[in-house]
Write an enzyme that holds these catalytic residues in place. Structure first.
Site, PDB file in Angstrom:
ATOM      1  N   ASP A  56      -9.114  -5.556  -5.395  1.00 46.59           N
ATOM      2  CA  ASP A  56      -8.617  -4.313  -4.801  1.00 46.59           C
ATOM      3  C   ASP A  56      -8.977  -3.125  -5.702  1.00 46.59           C
ATOM      4  OD1 ASP A  56      -7.183  -2.301  -3.552  1.00 46.59           O
ATOM      5  OD2 ASP A  56      -5.231  -3.285  -3.711  1.00 46.59           O
ATOM      6  N   SER A  70       0.832  -1.200   0.000  1.00 45.58           N
ATOM      7  CA  SER A  70       0.000   0.000   0.000  1.00 45.58           C
ATOM      8  C   SER A  70       0.873   1.259   0.000  1.00 45.58           C
ATOM      9  CB  SER A  70      -0.962  -0.042   1.191  1.00 45.58           C
ATOM     10  OG  SER A  70      -1.985   0.923   1.044  1.00 45.58           O
ATOM     11  N   HIS A 114      -7.431  -5.750  -0.919  1.00 49.20           N
ATOM     12  CA  HIS A 114      -6.250  -4.992  -0.539  1.00 49.20           C
ATOM     13  C   HIS A 114      -5.593  -5.555   0.722  1.00 49.20           C
ATOM     14  CE1 HIS A 114      -3.772  -1.440  -0.962  1.00 49.20           C
ATOM     15  NE2 HIS A 114      -3.992  -1.066   0.283  1.00 49.20           N
TER      16      HIS A 114
END
Length: 309
Positions: free
Chosen positions: A250, A166, A282
């Site tokens: 995601d 991320s 995610h």
């Protein structure tokens, strides 16, 4: 941090769902990744860890991970410098989710890993997390790390990798660019970008919350494909290998795929790999590190860190 339920009179100034709430009295309540685990020997993976303070004045630190048989073998291992996710405002190296997942990554990869604990926004807005994380990288893989026994005895500084999920993947990208042609002795072998956090309309408010830049979501830090960034700098990426890992469900998957395509088409001379996990969301590998799909990701990362095909 005081819980809102214990004081219903507290007024919420901003609700950054699902990560945190900011109250009008200035207090902040973080809602995810709040459970911490101490370092030590993990009996499930036979990986040992410890915390090292890097910069006492700011509190920046790292949690080091090492396969438990390595202190006996004195074998030099690839060094992975890892940056956790959390939108720049959540999680830490001690978060239960990250500690559990990184134990498994180290076991699958047979590497020494340094997980960097940088200061979080909004208390420390952008660029503070970037500055902390890059300074930690220079310390870990540079002269500072030479004073730390695990790094001195086990880290192969000719095999240094950046990795993150991320926003941590975002930072890894920018640091590889920053090091390119910088004249620094630090050399990065490869970058593992897991579910990278680059701009998309559904998450733009998160970026605006942590970054006071007047550029907003056109800031190349969050959007490397704007005209100022335009992906044109990707050919200068300061490493030999990159793997981009995305999850099929995601919302950021398309940005990860676009990054991979832009990199391949940029004229960059390195080798790029792409891995997509269907049916997962995610950072699933952090939330569910024992699922079969996470094990597949960890195995692929292990091959990447060890220069295996």
């Amino acid at each position: 941090m005081e819980d809102q339920d214990s004081n219903p009179a507290k007024e919420v100034a901003r609700d950054v769902f699902p990560f945190l709430r900011v109250y009008k009295d200035g207090t902040i309540q973080r809602l995810v990744a709040t459970e911490s685990l101490p370092p030590g020997l993990d009996s499930e993976t036979n990986v040992v860890s410890k915390d090292v303070v890097i910069f006492p004045e700011t509190g920046v630190s790292a949690r080091l991970y090492l396969p438990d048989d390595e202190p006996i073998s004195r074998k030099k291992l690839p060094l992975v410098v890892y940056y956790h996710g959390g939108g720049f405002f959540a999680a830490s190296t001690a978060s239960r989710e990250y500690h559990s997942a990184l134990n498994r990554i180290v076991a699958a990869s047979n590497v020494i890993l340094a997980s960097v604990d940088y200061r979080l926004a909004p208390e420390n807005p952008i660029p503070v997390p970037y500055d902390d994380a890059f300074a930690a990288l220079e310390w870990i893989a540079g002269a500072g790390g030479g004073s730390e026994p695990w790094l001195r005895d086990h880290a192969d500084l000719d095999r240094v990798y950046l990795a993150g999920d991320s926003c941590g993947a975002n930072m890894s990208h920018h640091f590889a660019l920053k090091l390119s042609g910088s004249g620094r002795a630090l050399r990065i072998r490869g970058v593992a970008m897991i579910h990278p956090y680059f701009w998309k309309a559904m998450v733009d408010n998160w970026w605006l919350f942590v970054c006071p830049s007047e550029k907003g979501c056109d800031d190349p830090l969050i959007n490397p494909f704007v005209e100022e960034g335009n992906g044109s700098g990707l050919q200068k990426l300061g490493c030999e290998r990159v793997i981009v890992v995305v999850a099929g469900d995601d919302i950021l998957k398309d940005r990860g795929r676009l990054y991979y395509e832009k990199l391949v088409g940029s004229g960059w001379k390195g080798k790029a790999e792409y891995l997509e996990t269907e049916g997962k969301d995610h950072v699933f590998h952090i939330i569910q590190p024992d699922c079969e799909e996470a094990k597949t990701v960890f195995k692929r990362l292990g091959a990447f860190f060890n220069d295996e095909p």
